[in-house]
Design an enzyme around this catalytic site. Structure first.
Site, PDB file in Angstrom:
ATOM      1  N   GLY A   1       0.810  -1.290   0.105  1.00 58.75           N
ATOM      2  CA  GLY A   1       0.028  -0.048  -0.015  1.00 58.75           C
ATOM      3  C   GLY A   1       0.791   1.190  -0.104  1.00 58.75           C
ATOM      4  O   GLY A   1       0.149   2.422  -0.065  1.00 58.75           O
TER       5      GLY A   1
ATOM      6  N   GLU B   1       3.814  -6.687   1.438  1.00 55.94           N
ATOM      7  CA  GLU B   1       3.124  -7.019   0.006  1.00 55.94           C
ATOM      8  C   GLU B   1       3.355  -5.725  -0.596  1.00 55.94           C
ATOM      9  O   GLU B   1       2.378  -5.450  -1.146  1.00 55.94           O
ATOM     10  CB  GLU B   1       1.990  -7.593   0.438  1.00 55.94           C
TER      11      GLU B   1
ATOM     12  N   ARG C   1       2.712  -1.275  -5.658  1.00 53.89           N
ATOM     13  CA  ARG C   1       2.782  -0.145  -6.479  1.00 53.89           C
ATOM     14  C   ARG C   1       4.107   0.826  -6.306  1.00 53.89           C
ATOM     15  O   ARG C   1       4.868   1.148  -7.183  1.00 53.89           O
ATOM     16  CB  ARG C   1       1.669   0.974  -6.067  1.00 53.89           C
TER      17      ARG C   1
ATOM     18  N   CYS D   1     -14.500   5.216 -27.631  1.00 51.80           N
ATOM     19  CA  CYS D   1     -15.788   6.017 -27.813  1.00 51.80           C
ATOM     20  C   CYS D   1     -16.279   6.183 -26.352  1.00 51.80           C
ATOM     21  O   CYS D   1     -17.542   5.325 -26.040  1.00 51.80           O
ATOM     22  CB  CYS D   1     -16.611   5.192 -28.788  1.00 51.80           C
TER      23      CYS D   1
ATOM     24  N   TYR E   1      -0.476  -1.110 -12.207  1.00 52.46           N
ATOM     25  CA  TYR E   1      -1.927  -0.848 -12.255  1.00 52.46           C
ATOM     26  C   TYR E   1      -2.544  -0.315 -13.525  1.00 52.46           C
ATOM     27  O   TYR E   1      -3.254   0.682 -13.757  1.00 52.46           O
ATOM     28  CB  TYR E   1      -2.575  -0.165 -10.994  1.00 52.46           C
TER      29      TYR E   1
HETATM   30  C1  LIG Z   1      -3.236  -4.967  -3.844  1.00 57.28           C
HETATM   31  C2  LIG Z   1      -2.507  -5.539  -2.690  1.00 57.28           C
HETATM   32  C3  LIG Z   1      -1.393  -5.248  -2.339  1.00 57.28           C
HETATM   33  C4  LIG Z   1      -0.381  -4.408  -3.008  1.00 57.28           C
HETATM   34  O1  LIG Z   1      -0.712  -2.887  -2.900  1.00 57.28           O
HETATM   35  P1  LIG Z   1       0.027  -1.637  -3.385  1.00 57.28           P
HETATM   36  O2  LIG Z   1      -0.855  -0.586  -3.052  1.00 57.28           O
HETATM   37  O3  LIG Z   1       0.308  -2.007  -4.747  1.00 57.28           O
HETATM   38  O4  LIG Z   1       1.405  -2.061  -2.787  1.00 57.28           O
HETATM   39  C5  LIG Z   1      -0.825  -5.880  -1.279  1.00 57.28           C
HETATM   40  N1  LIG Z   1      -1.781  -6.934  -0.584  1.00 57.28           N
HETATM   41  C6  LIG Z   1      -2.819  -7.195  -1.059  1.00 57.28           C
HETATM   42  C7  LIG Z   1      -3.436  -7.876  -0.332  1.00 57.28           C
HETATM   43  C8  LIG Z   1      -3.333  -6.475  -2.092  1.00 57.28           C
HETATM   44  O5  LIG Z   1      -4.719  -6.796  -2.404  1.00 57.28           O
END
Ligand SMILES: *Cc1c(COP(=O)(O)O)cnc(C)c1O
Length: 381
Positions: free
Chosen positions: A203, A240, A243, A309, A337
């Site tokens: 995130g 995790e 982005r 369109c 994304y």
């Molecule tokens: C999408 C997602 C992420 C990655 O989020 P980012 O904002 O791209 O870092 C990590 N864990 C889970 C469960 C997700 O759905």
């Protein structure tokens, strides 16, 4: 991409940890391959993403499988592959996974994904950790869910997980989340259930338009300090990121097809569209744009739009640019994304992808052919 990853690696150095790259941000095989070579595990959200990780040489044992709607067949495939952990998002999913694993004579490694009810202070469509969001098990129900899981013969409890949202640009939500997660770990341990890892999700935001997200290394140091302060120094910290590893490593190159000046809008029509780069249409997202060919004035205010369109098919609004027909524009921050959300809407073929490494460029995806688009279709007999 690799320098963004190394900031995470530095922040985690000396602590038991695992970085799981969130594949959905950019699932290109060559990207997964480089992440695997750099020692990453992977956060996946579908059987398709598991197949990609395995095809690109990633280790199954370092895969965590998130998502609210895992199917029975995805569970079977993931168990056959030997993935590291299922991040389970509801009690019915726990029951199905127990049944599937038990029938296969296996024990599925699980974490429960908690909805910690923390405001990530981001766009509503990418906030995931509040009560109104579909993700995870409500904080108040987590302990009883662990007690049920502990009694299921097909499950092997490994850890606990959360993921509070995306494009987060402040530290507070992470610190609130880790505090709430540690409270839960204490309660779960007190109930006699041992957890060996805590997965804090991804995130972390990037700079699209002047945002100033915290540096990954600093953020992780603060999180680890909080873990250590409460005596959780031996708990493996998993994260995790998606982005923040790939977003600013990608650009979308597009050609100016036509200029259509008018009142009240000037339109700059380019050959990329919402099917290639859906974030503006989906989230009113801002991507910087830089002309590849630098021209002297005049700077004119353009709405940069694609050929699809739909009036929602725009890439940038009210952009001051000096461009002419035939020029190339680079749309920045397109590494996350964008291609992963691309579609064939308007029967447009998906773009080619190049990976650039210093002076070298490698073709990692060919431009999609029209025959590719129609391959699975049949005319009536
Ligand atoms: C999408 C997602 C992420 C990655 O989020 P980012 O904002 O791209 O870092 C990590 N864990 C889970 C469960 C997700 O759905």
């Amino acid at each position: 991409m690799l320098s963004a990853l190394s900031a995470y690696q530095r922040g985690l150095a000396g602590h038991p940890s695992q970085i799981c790259y969130a594949v959905k941000a950019n699932p290109s095989l060559a990207v997964i391959q480089l992440m695997a070579q750099a020692g990453c595990g992977f956060d996946v959200v579908s059987g398709g993403e598991i197949a990609r990780v395995l095809a690109a040489g990633g280790l199954a044992s370092r895969i965590v499988f998130s998502g609210v709607g895992k199917t029975r067949s995805e569970m079977v495939d993931a168990l056959c592959a030997g993935i590291g952990c299922f991040n389970v998002e509801s009690v019915p999913e726990l029951e199905l996974l127990d049944q599937v694993a038990h029938n296969m004579g296996l024990r599925a490694p699980v974490s429960l994904r908690v909805n910690p009810d923390v405001d990530a202070k981001t766009h509503a469509y990418i906030a995931t950790g509040q009560k109104v969001n579909k993700f995870g098990i409500a904080h108040d129900d987590v302990l009883s869910a662990y007690q049920r899981a502990a009694a299921m013969p097909g499950l092997d409890i490994k850890g606990i997980a959360c993921h509070i949202g995306s494009q987060i640009t402040v530290i507070d939500p992470y610190l609130s989340a880790i505090d709430r997660m540690m409270d839960l770990v204490l309660a779960i341990h007190a109930a006699g259930i041992r957890l060996s890892h805590l997965d804090l999700g991804g995130g972390l935001g990037i700079n699209y338009n002047g945002e100033t997200p915290p540096d990954a290394e600093q953020l992780l140091r603060q999180i680890l300090a909080r873990l250590d302060a409460r005596g959780f120094g031996d708990l493996t910290l998993m994260i995790e990121p998606g982005r923040s590893l790939v977003g600013n490593a990608g650009v979308c190159l597009t050609e100016v097809l036509y200029l259509k000046p008018g009142d009240p809008k000037n339109f700059c029509i380019v050959n990329a569209a919402m099917n290639d780069l859906p974030r503006p249409a989906m989230y009113q997202a801002f991507h910087q744009m830089v002309p590849v060919c630098v021209r002297p004035d005049p700077l004119v205010t353009w709405d940069v739009v694609g050929p699809v369109c739909e009036s929602g098919d725009w890439l940038g609004r009210d952009r001051l640019l000096a461009v002419e027909q035939g020029d190339l524009l680079a749309v920045l921050s397109a590494g996350a994304y964008c291609m992963s959300m691309a579609s064939n809407y308007n029967s447009r073929s998906r773009a080619a992808e190049l990976m650039v490494d210093g002076p070298n460029a490698h073709l990692i995806r060919s431009r999609e052919a029209l025959s590719d688009q129609m391959r699975h279709e049949r005319l009536l007999a």
